[in-house]
Design a protein around this motif. Structure first.
Motif, PDB file in Angstrom:
ATOM      1  N   ARG A   1       0.826  -1.206   0.000  1.00 40.13           N
ATOM      2  CA  ARG A   1       0.000   0.000   0.000  1.00 40.13           C
ATOM      3  C   ARG A   1       0.863   1.260   0.000  1.00 40.13           C
ATOM      4  O   ARG A   1       0.592   2.203  -0.737  1.00 40.13           O
ATOM      5  CB  ARG A   1      -0.932  -0.018   1.206  1.00 40.13           C
ATOM      6  CG  ARG A   1      -1.984   1.035   1.151  1.00 40.13           C
ATOM      7  CD  ARG A   1      -2.985   0.839   2.271  1.00 40.13           C
ATOM      8  NE  ARG A   1      -4.227   1.483   1.915  1.00 40.13           N
ATOM      9  CZ  ARG A   1      -5.388   1.114   2.385  1.00 40.13           C
ATOM     10  NH1 ARG A   1      -5.509   0.098   3.196  1.00 40.13           N
ATOM     11  NH2 ARG A   1      -6.471   1.769   2.044  1.00 40.13           N
TER      12      ARG A   1
ATOM     13  N   SER B   1      -8.761  -2.061   3.379  1.00 42.86           N
ATOM     14  CA  SER B   1      -7.935  -3.048   2.695  1.00 42.86           C
ATOM     15  C   SER B   1      -7.857  -2.728   1.208  1.00 42.86           C
ATOM     16  O   SER B   1      -8.800  -2.158   0.636  1.00 42.86           O
ATOM     17  CB  SER B   1      -8.564  -4.440   2.881  1.00 42.86           C
ATOM     18  OG  SER B   1      -8.019  -5.381   1.996  1.00 42.86           O
ATOM     19  N   LEU B   2      -6.754  -3.125   0.599  1.00 39.52           N
ATOM     20  CA  LEU B   2      -6.638  -3.005  -0.853  1.00 39.52           C
ATOM     21  C   LEU B   2      -7.583  -3.960  -1.571  1.00 39.52           C
ATOM     22  O   LEU B   2      -7.802  -3.840  -2.767  1.00 39.52           O
ATOM     23  CB  LEU B   2      -5.197  -3.265  -1.301  1.00 39.52           C
ATOM     24  CG  LEU B   2      -4.168  -2.229  -0.871  1.00 39.52           C
ATOM     25  CD1 LEU B   2      -2.772  -2.652  -1.333  1.00 39.52           C
ATOM     26  CD2 LEU B   2      -4.505  -0.850  -1.392  1.00 39.52           C
ATOM     27  N   ASP B   3      -8.143  -4.895  -0.835  1.00 39.09           N
ATOM     28  CA  ASP B   3      -9.111  -5.825  -1.396  1.00 39.09           C
ATOM     29  C   ASP B   3     -10.525  -5.239  -1.446  1.00 39.09           C
ATOM     30  O   ASP B   3     -11.444  -5.897  -1.957  1.00 39.09           O
ATOM     31  CB  ASP B   3      -9.137  -7.124  -0.590  1.00 39.09           C
ATOM     32  CG  ASP B   3      -7.838  -7.896  -0.720  1.00 39.09           C
ATOM     33  OD1 ASP B   3      -7.240  -7.870  -1.815  1.00 39.09           O
ATOM     34  OD2 ASP B   3      -7.410  -8.510   0.276  1.00 39.09           O
TER      35      ASP B   3
ATOM     36  N   ALA C   1     -13.754  -3.916  -2.589  1.00 41.33           N
ATOM     37  CA  ALA C   1     -14.336  -4.061  -3.926  1.00 41.33           C
ATOM     38  C   ALA C   1     -15.254  -2.884  -4.226  1.00 41.33           C
ATOM     39  O   ALA C   1     -15.989  -2.401  -3.362  1.00 41.33           O
ATOM     40  CB  ALA C   1     -15.113  -5.361  -4.031  1.00 41.33           C
TER      41      ALA C   1
ATOM     42  N   SER D   1     -11.012  -4.420  -7.416  1.00 46.63           N
ATOM     43  CA  SER D   1     -10.456  -4.127  -6.094  1.00 46.63           C
ATOM     44  C   SER D   1      -9.819  -2.738  -6.091  1.00 46.63           C
ATOM     45  O   SER D   1      -9.436  -2.202  -7.141  1.00 46.63           O
ATOM     46  CB  SER D   1      -9.405  -5.170  -5.716  1.00 46.63           C
ATOM     47  OG  SER D   1      -8.251  -5.024  -6.537  1.00 46.63           O
TER      48      SER D   1
ATOM     49  N   ARG E   1      -6.916  -2.223  -5.035  1.00 47.29           N
ATOM     50  CA  ARG E   1      -5.568  -2.506  -5.538  1.00 47.29           C
ATOM     51  C   ARG E   1      -5.523  -2.342  -7.057  1.00 47.29           C
ATOM     52  O   ARG E   1      -4.650  -1.674  -7.601  1.00 47.29           O
ATOM     53  CB  ARG E   1      -5.156  -3.929  -5.163  1.00 47.29           C
ATOM     54  CG  ARG E   1      -3.834  -4.398  -5.722  1.00 47.29           C
ATOM     55  CD  ARG E   1      -3.554  -5.866  -5.385  1.00 47.29           C
ATOM     56  NE  ARG E   1      -3.392  -6.047  -3.945  1.00 47.29           N
ATOM     57  CZ  ARG E   1      -4.339  -6.540  -3.123  1.00 47.29           C
ATOM     58  NH1 ARG E   1      -5.514  -6.917  -3.611  1.00 47.29           N
ATOM     59  NH2 ARG E   1      -4.111  -6.664  -1.840  1.00 47.29           N
TER      60      ARG E   1
END
Length: 169
Positions: A16, A122-124, A126, A137, A139
């Motif tokens: 990150r 989180s980078l996850d 959605a 995501s 990310r």
């Protein structure tokens, strides 16, 4: 964001931290490429038939920030900045635009994008990409926007050189 605020990305860090630092580096590079130019110089087009200009790139990247952060993670119906028909090419026409207008929009979108990224756990995380009709995501959005800046900063290098001969970093 001013041209003098460019910091080299770290040589190590978390995923990150690295993504954030490289994206901010490229955002600052765009500002640096536009520094010290008049509105007329910023609107100067590359070469026919292209309408590409530095100011057009700033406007386009404001749309990119909006499309990949605001529209994906907050409001999929948010209109674009320079088009009510979701025409991403409209931003490139900077013929009637000014530095003040374009940079205000771009800086506002950058700050909103930073807020969304900071607040995400989180980078996850959605979000829904309306252009693709599927979830992506955070990310993926960060990487996509980073690649957009990297590609367009290459264009900015050539555009700036064409305006006043300035080259480099």
């Amino acid at each position: 964001m001013t041209a003098g605020n460019r910091t080299d990305p770290p040589r190590s860090g978390t995923e990150r931290e690295t993504l954030r630092a490289y994206l901010d580096y490229h955002r600052a590079t765009l500002a640096m490429k536009c520094a010290g130019l008049t509105d007329e110089e910023l609107r100067r087009r590359s070469m026919p038939p292209s309408t590409l200009s530095l100011l057009g790139l700033v406007r386009h990247l404001a749309e990119v920030e909006r499309a990949w952060f605001r529209r994906v993670f907050e409001d999929g119906e948010a209109p674009l900045v320079w088009s009510d028909r979701t025409d991403f090419q409209a931003a490139y026409d900077a013929s009637g635009s000014t530095r003040a207008e374009a940079f205000a929009a771009w800086e506002a979108e950058v700050e909103n994008s930073r807020r969304i990224e900071r607040e995400a756990g989180s980078l996850d995380l959605a979000g829904y990409q309306p252009r693709w009709g599927e979830e992506v995501s955070l990310r993926m959005a960060l990487v996509h926007v980073l690649l957009e800046y990297a590609r367009h900063n290459g264009h900015a290098d050539f555009l700036r050189e064409g305006v006043d001969g300035v080259v480099g970093a």
